[in-house]
Structures are given as C-alpha cells and as structure tokens.
Scaffold this active site. Sequence first.
Site, PDB file in Angstrom:
ATOM      1  N   LYS A 160       0.125   4.187  -0.463  1.00 20.93           N
ATOM      2  CA  LYS A 160      -0.573   5.387   0.031  1.00 20.93           C
ATOM      3  C   LYS A 160      -0.251   6.575  -0.879  1.00 20.93           C
ATOM      4  CE  LYS A 160      -0.616   3.348   4.572  1.00 20.93           C
ATOM      5  NZ  LYS A 160      -0.673   3.492   6.014  1.00 20.93           N
ATOM      6  N   GLY A 213       1.588   2.457  10.832  1.00 21.73           N
ATOM      7  CA  GLY A 213       2.560   3.541  10.717  1.00 21.73           C
ATOM      8  C   GLY A 213       3.172   3.974  12.032  1.00 21.73           C
ATOM      9  N   ASN A 255       0.873  -1.175   0.000  1.00 19.97           N
ATOM     10  CA  ASN A 255       0.000   0.000   0.000  1.00 19.97           C
ATOM     11  C   ASN A 255       0.909   1.223   0.000  1.00 19.97           C
ATOM     12  OD1 ASN A 255      -1.880   1.974   0.389  1.00 19.97           O
ATOM     13  ND2 ASN A 255      -2.544   1.303   2.418  1.00 19.97           N
ATOM     14  N   GLU A 304      -6.334  -4.663  10.164  1.00 20.59           N
ATOM     15  CA  GLU A 304      -5.311  -3.660  10.454  1.00 20.59           C
ATOM     16  C   GLU A 304      -5.677  -2.898  11.720  1.00 20.59           C
ATOM     17  OE1 GLU A 304      -3.062  -2.572   6.627  1.00 20.59           O
ATOM     18  OE2 GLU A 304      -4.825  -1.295   6.696  1.00 20.59           O
ATOM     19  N   GLU A 306      -7.589   4.868   7.137  1.00 19.64           N
ATOM     20  CA  GLU A 306      -7.337   6.285   6.837  1.00 19.64           C
ATOM     21  C   GLU A 306      -8.518   6.873   6.064  1.00 19.64           C
ATOM     22  OE1 GLU A 306      -3.470   5.657   5.083  1.00 19.64           O
ATOM     23  OE2 GLU A 306      -2.695   5.146   7.071  1.00 19.64           O
ATOM     24  N   SER A 310       2.515  -1.985  10.508  1.00 21.25           N
ATOM     25  CA  SER A 310       3.946  -2.082  10.799  1.00 21.25           C
ATOM     26  C   SER A 310       4.556  -3.459  10.522  1.00 21.25           C
ATOM     27  CB  SER A 310       4.238  -1.637  12.243  1.00 21.25           C
ATOM     28  OG  SER A 310       3.823  -0.288  12.432  1.00 21.25           O
ATOM     29  N   HIS A 312      -9.966   1.299   4.015  1.00 19.85           N
ATOM     30  CA  HIS A 312      -8.761   1.483   4.820  1.00 19.85           C
ATOM     31  C   HIS A 312      -9.089   2.443   5.962  1.00 19.85           C
ATOM     32  CE1 HIS A 312      -4.756   2.708   6.059  1.00 19.85           C
ATOM     33  NE2 HIS A 312      -4.329   1.593   5.507  1.00 19.85           N
TER      34      HIS A 312
HETATM   35  P1  PGA Z   1       2.144   0.403   7.736  1.00 19.83           P
HETATM   36  O1  PGA Z   1       0.736   0.628   6.996  1.00 19.83           O
HETATM   37  O2  PGA Z   1       2.708  -0.899   7.220  1.00 19.83           O
HETATM   38  O3  PGA Z   1       2.986   1.580   7.328  1.00 19.83           O
HETATM   39  O4  PGA Z   1       1.878   0.352   9.191  1.00 19.83           O
HETATM   40  C1  PGA Z   1      -0.130  -0.448   6.749  1.00 19.83           C
HETATM   41  C2  PGA Z   1      -1.390   0.069   6.085  1.00 19.83           C
HETATM   42  O5  PGA Z   1      -1.890   1.133   6.483  1.00 19.83           O
HETATM   43  O6  PGA Z   1      -1.928  -0.552   5.145  1.00 19.83           O
END
Ligand code: PGA
Length: 257
Positions: free
Chosen positions: A11, A175, A9, A169, A99, A215, A97
């Site tokens: 982003k 993150g 991803n 998630e 976000e 992460s 997601h």
């Molecule tokens: P991350 O993000 O691996 O940077 O924690 C995962 C995601 O949001 O899909």
Amino acid sequence: MRKQIAAANWKMNLTIEQGIKLTDDLLSENIELQDHQEVIFGVPFPYLISIKEKIKSYKNYFVAAQNCYFQKAGAYTGEVSAEMLTSVATDYVIIGHSERREYFNENHQMLAEKINLCFENDLKPIFCCGEPLSIREANEQNGYVENQLKESLFHLTDKQLTGFVIAYEPIWAIGTGKTASSAQAQEMHAHIRNVMAAKYNNEVAESISILYGGSVKANNAKEIFGEKDVDGGLVGGASLNAAEFATIIKSLKTISR
Ligand code: PGA
C-alpha cells in the site's frame, strides 16, 4: 497444482530505503519456492524498478504495481499506464482493490478496461473482489461478489482466464485484525470457482488461483491456505515485516517430493 501465491501489498507505506531493507531481509531467508509457488511484491510505483532489480534472479519472485490507469495514454496528469508498467518490467498489477473502489470511485467498467490494458501489455492482473460488512450481515455476499466478477471479468476469453488470479478480500477483514474464518474463506472461494465454472468451464475455473486477503498473519496463514480452494493470500500489514511474511510464504501448499 494451480499456482499458490503469497502476494505482498505494501500500500502507501515505506520509504525506498525501508522497502529495500524489507526485500533484502526477506530474500536473506532463502526460501526456495516450488515450481507452482510464487511470491509477489506489490510495491508503490516509484519502487518497481529497484525491487524488480533485487528479486529478478530469484526463481518465481515477481513485482506487482498496485494500480494502473484505465486509459491507454494521454493527458492524464499523475496517472500511470499499463504500457509504462511493462516498460519497467512489472509482472503483475493489482486491479480493483477495495480501497481504490471506495476512495477513488473505481467502477466495474473501469476495472474491466484496466484488465484489458493489462492483457494488451502482457501484465498479469490480480483482480480483487469482496463485500462490505453490511452485505455480509445481510448474507448477500455471494450475489455481491458474483456481480463483481460478472461486471469486470465475463467479457474475457477462456484463454485469458486460464491461470488468472483473483483475490477475495472481504472489506470487513481488511486492516481490521478481523479475519474471515477459514470456513468462510473456503465457502466464498468455492462459490467464486463455481461461478467461473458455470460461465466458462471446469478446466478454466480449476486453473484460477484464488487468493484470500484480509488480516492474513503468520499465525493464521497455514490454516486459511490449507483450505481446498484457497490458493494463497494477498497480504497487507503482515507483509511489512520480513519474518512474518516469510512465515506466510512458508504456509503455501507444497507438493511433497
Ligand atoms: P491486510 O490488507 O492484510 O492489512 O488486512 C490486505 C489487503 O488490503 O490487501
């Protein structure tokens, strides 16, 4: 074995040049995927065509959009429809997601509609779920995630859910560098599978690939992916580094030949 998936991803990161270099670097690792393994690049809309062009001759490599709109077509300036994604040969779409749920106020109903549009347009959804820290601290994560599944997926048929992809998630792990322990991931993945088995049946539940996200790094992927109900990962930060993402791909469960 059900599908084991390493999904990147990106982003809102990288220019097209950087994205192409990252893809080239990853492909130059020549990782040969087994039949049950897939690699998915979740890239920004304007890069879908170029990245698809790069990967299309590689077996079991796919592209995903990071979102689509919940209406079919029309006067929705700035939005991208499922039909448009199909027309540029997109394979998967990341739906819901955290976000998007948080910053763009996407609710259960919109996500259900997006998933329907994916199916109507032969796109495979990757449905994201997961609880915020306050819910985890109150130990209410199981009910919280169950409700997310119920509200956005329970209208689907057995057939639609066979081979479906869910990404768990936990928001507190995205993150932040704070990963759920492999035991915490396994516990939630087993719960998700049980919820799907109770609503549908064992066969459907066993066919669903449940990815862990939050992460995932080169140094923890093997342990997390080794859990019985963890079928790979949805990877943000670590997917922006070719060597690191390559190690993550190589951490997927294999079938010995
Ligand atoms: P991350 O993000 O691996 O940077 O924690 C995962 C995601 O949001 O899909």
